[in-house]
Design a protein around this motif. Structure first.
Motif, short mmCIF file in Angstrom:
data_model
loop_
_atom_site.label_atom_id
_atom_site.label_comp_id
_atom_site.label_asym_id
_atom_site.label_seq_id
_atom_site.Cartn_x
_atom_site.Cartn_y
_atom_site.Cartn_z
N ARG A 1 -64.73 80.77 -33.02
CA ARG A 1 -65.39 79.46 -33.01
C ARG A 1 -65.45 78.88 -34.42
O ARG A 1 -65.13 77.70 -34.63
CB ARG A 1 -66.81 79.59 -32.43
N PHE B 1 -67.52 84.85 -32.58
CA PHE B 1 -68.07 84.14 -33.73
C PHE B 1 -66.94 83.58 -34.61
O PHE B 1 -66.90 82.38 -34.92
CB PHE B 1 -68.98 85.12 -34.49
N PRO C 1 -75.12 79.08 -27.31
CA PRO C 1 -75.25 79.53 -28.70
C PRO C 1 -76.22 78.62 -29.47
O PRO C 1 -76.42 77.47 -29.11
CB PRO C 1 -73.82 79.39 -29.24
N CYS D 1 -77.84 76.66 -36.56
CA CYS D 1 -76.91 77.64 -37.13
C CYS D 1 -76.61 77.33 -38.59
O CYS D 1 -76.28 76.19 -38.94
CB CYS D 1 -75.62 77.62 -36.32
N CYS E 1 -76.30 76.66 -31.90
CA CYS E 1 -75.58 75.79 -32.85
C CYS E 1 -76.51 74.87 -33.64
O CYS E 1 -76.28 74.60 -34.82
CB CYS E 1 -74.56 74.93 -32.11
N PHE F 1 -67.71 73.63 -33.50
CA PHE F 1 -68.85 72.72 -33.38
C PHE F 1 -68.42 71.29 -33.70
O PHE F 1 -68.73 70.35 -32.97
CB PHE F 1 -69.99 73.18 -34.31
N VAL G 1 -76.95 84.79 -32.22
CA VAL G 1 -76.88 83.34 -32.50
C VAL G 1 -75.65 82.72 -31.83
O VAL G 1 -75.77 81.84 -30.98
CB VAL G 1 -76.84 83.05 -34.02
N CYS G 2 -74.48 83.24 -32.17
CA CYS G 2 -73.25 82.67 -31.61
C CYS G 2 -72.93 83.37 -30.28
O CYS G 2 -71.92 84.04 -30.12
CB CYS G 2 -72.11 82.83 -32.62
N CYS H 1 -68.35 75.00 -39.13
CA CYS H 1 -67.84 75.52 -37.86
C CYS H 1 -66.90 74.50 -37.19
O CYS H 1 -67.32 73.41 -36.79
CB CYS H 1 -69.01 75.84 -36.93
N VAL I 1 -67.01 74.32 -28.55
CA VAL I 1 -67.72 75.61 -28.53
C VAL I 1 -67.66 76.24 -27.13
O VAL I 1 -67.42 77.44 -26.98
CB VAL I 1 -69.20 75.43 -28.97
N GLN J 1 -73.19 75.75 -39.23
CA GLN J 1 -72.84 74.58 -38.40
C GLN J 1 -71.87 73.63 -39.11
O GLN J 1 -70.91 73.15 -38.52
CB GLN J 1 -74.13 73.83 -38.05
S1 SF4 Z 1 -72.25 76.36 -34.95
FE1 SF4 Z 1 -70.39 77.56 -34.64
S2 SF4 Z 1 -70.83 79.53 -35.57
FE2 SF4 Z 1 -72.76 78.49 -35.31
S3 SF4 Z 1 -73.54 79.19 -33.33
FE3 SF4 Z 1 -72.41 77.32 -32.96
S4 SF4 Z 1 -70.37 77.95 -32.45
FE4 SF4 Z 1 -71.36 79.70 -33.42
#
Ligand code: SF4
Length: 350
Positions: A143, A140, A193, A198, A195, A207, A187-188, A204, A212, A201
């Motif tokens: 990323r 997590f 994942p 999220c 995303c 992302f 989630v991640c 991130c 990712v 997002q």
């Molecule tokens: S946006 Fe980033 S933190 Fe959220 S699930 Fe995707 S990779 Fe993980």
């Protein structure tokens, strides 16, 4: 709202309702953390419940028989954890008067307790701000912060730990740690994942950079070792009772103090050819056996090993001198056995 406030709010609204989350008793948290390591929550939860039922206090666990503890653990793998669990319960009784230590430093001194478990217990049970670092947290955060270096490198781990320590909520360190792990687990996730929905997002970096799928990066995997095992499954009928021959493993490997069968190991046998009966003479100290059924190959995967096993049945009509422990077949459930052996036994006897 800060990152930690957002995360904790998400956790309180979305966490899975697990038995180990209904307590802050350090004994139960310790049990659950040891059981859940390297294990999916769905798989570990029934084990946690069985341990809590069988050993409701650290005193119960300390005074249990090791064989009984290993039997209850059977199927979870990484059996040194069960042996450490039992030994540590005894250490808590003798060294701490049966009271679970309440500081991070003391918890870390317990056998089988590493950084991760000590931080989890100290934060969840005693509100001490030590960040946990497990695979979910590292994925997590790497990323979220776009850390592209391999997470197997100590420097990368150090960087991620510093981020977690900087963000930990000092008023709710237990919830923060659990939220980090829960977010990574649900989630991640490693594959697919969530995303698109999220809540992080927009901040991130992975992302934003479309990386990712490449984060977290890992070093190339350790080579898998193939092992070729030929087990002798010897049964003996004596005065109307059927016995089976078990081998107690005494070496210091992962199956120490568990039971399997007399075994011959071969190294270069890619097809796991059936061995001729004479090969087993050295194991039996006796005349060449006559085989009954010989199983098809069983494949069993461990972390860095792939086991290929065959099971050869032999039956004797009277007791003979055998280099193993003869136990009544009906009692075999009482003996802790590795999962590979359990898979075979469940095919032939149950
Ligand atoms: S946006 Fe980033 S933190 Fe959220 S699930 Fe995707 S990779 Fe993980």
């Amino acid at each position: 709202m800060t990152f930690s406030q957002q995360l904790i709010t998400w956790y309180r609204n979305n966490k899975r309702d697990l038995p180990c989350r209904r307590t802050k008793d350090p004994y139960f948290i310790w049990l659950s953390e040891i059981i859940m390591q390297q294990t999916r929550i769905e798989q570990g939860t029934p084990y946690y419940e069985r341990f809590v039922d069988a050993y409701p206090t650290v005193k119960h666990l300390a005074s249990a028989d090791e064989q009984e503890v290993l039997k209850l653990w059977q199927g979870l793998g990484y059996y040194s954890r069960a042996r450490n669990l039992h030994g540590t319960a005894q250490e808590i009784m003798t060294g701490y008067g049966g009271i679970f230590p309440d500081t991070h430093a003391d918890i870390l001194r317990l056998k089988g307790v590493g950084d991760y478990t000590a931080a989890a217990i100290a934060s969840i049970c005693f509100d001490q701000p030590h960040a946990v670092m497990d695979g979910n947290v590292m994925r997590f955060l790497s990323r979220l912060y776009g850390i592209a270096e391999s997470i197997d490198r100590p420097e990368t781990k150090k960087t991620i730990r510093a981020i977690a320590e900087k963000n930990i909520d000092h008023r709710n360190p237990g919830d923060f740690n659990q939220a980090m792990m829960e977010f990574g687990a649900t989630v991640c996730t490693p594959a697919n994942p969530g995303c698109l929905n999220c809540l992080f997002q927009r901040q991130c970096i992975a992302f934003k950079n479309n990386t990712v799928g490449r984060i977290p990066a890992r070093n190339s995997k350790t080579a898998v070792r193939h092992r070729f095992l030929h087990y002798l499954v010897i049964t003996v009928t004596e005065r109307g009772t059927e016995f089976i021959c078990l081998n107690k493993r005494t070496g210091s490997d992962i199956w120490k103090n568990m039971y399997d069968f007399p075994c011959l190991e071969r190294t270069l046998d890619k097809t796991l050819l059936r061995l001729p009966a004479q090969e087993f003479d050295e194991l039996l100290n006796s005349a060449t056996p006559e085989f009954g059924e010989v199983s098809n190959p069983f494949i069993h995967i461990l972390t860095h090993q792939k086991l290929h096993a065959r099971f050869y049945r032999i039956h004797y009509d009277k007791k003979i001198d055998l280099p193993c422990l003869l136990v009544p077949v009906k009692d075999i459930h009482n003996y802790p056995v590795p999962k590979l052996i359990d898979r075979y036994l469940s095919k032939i006897f149950f």
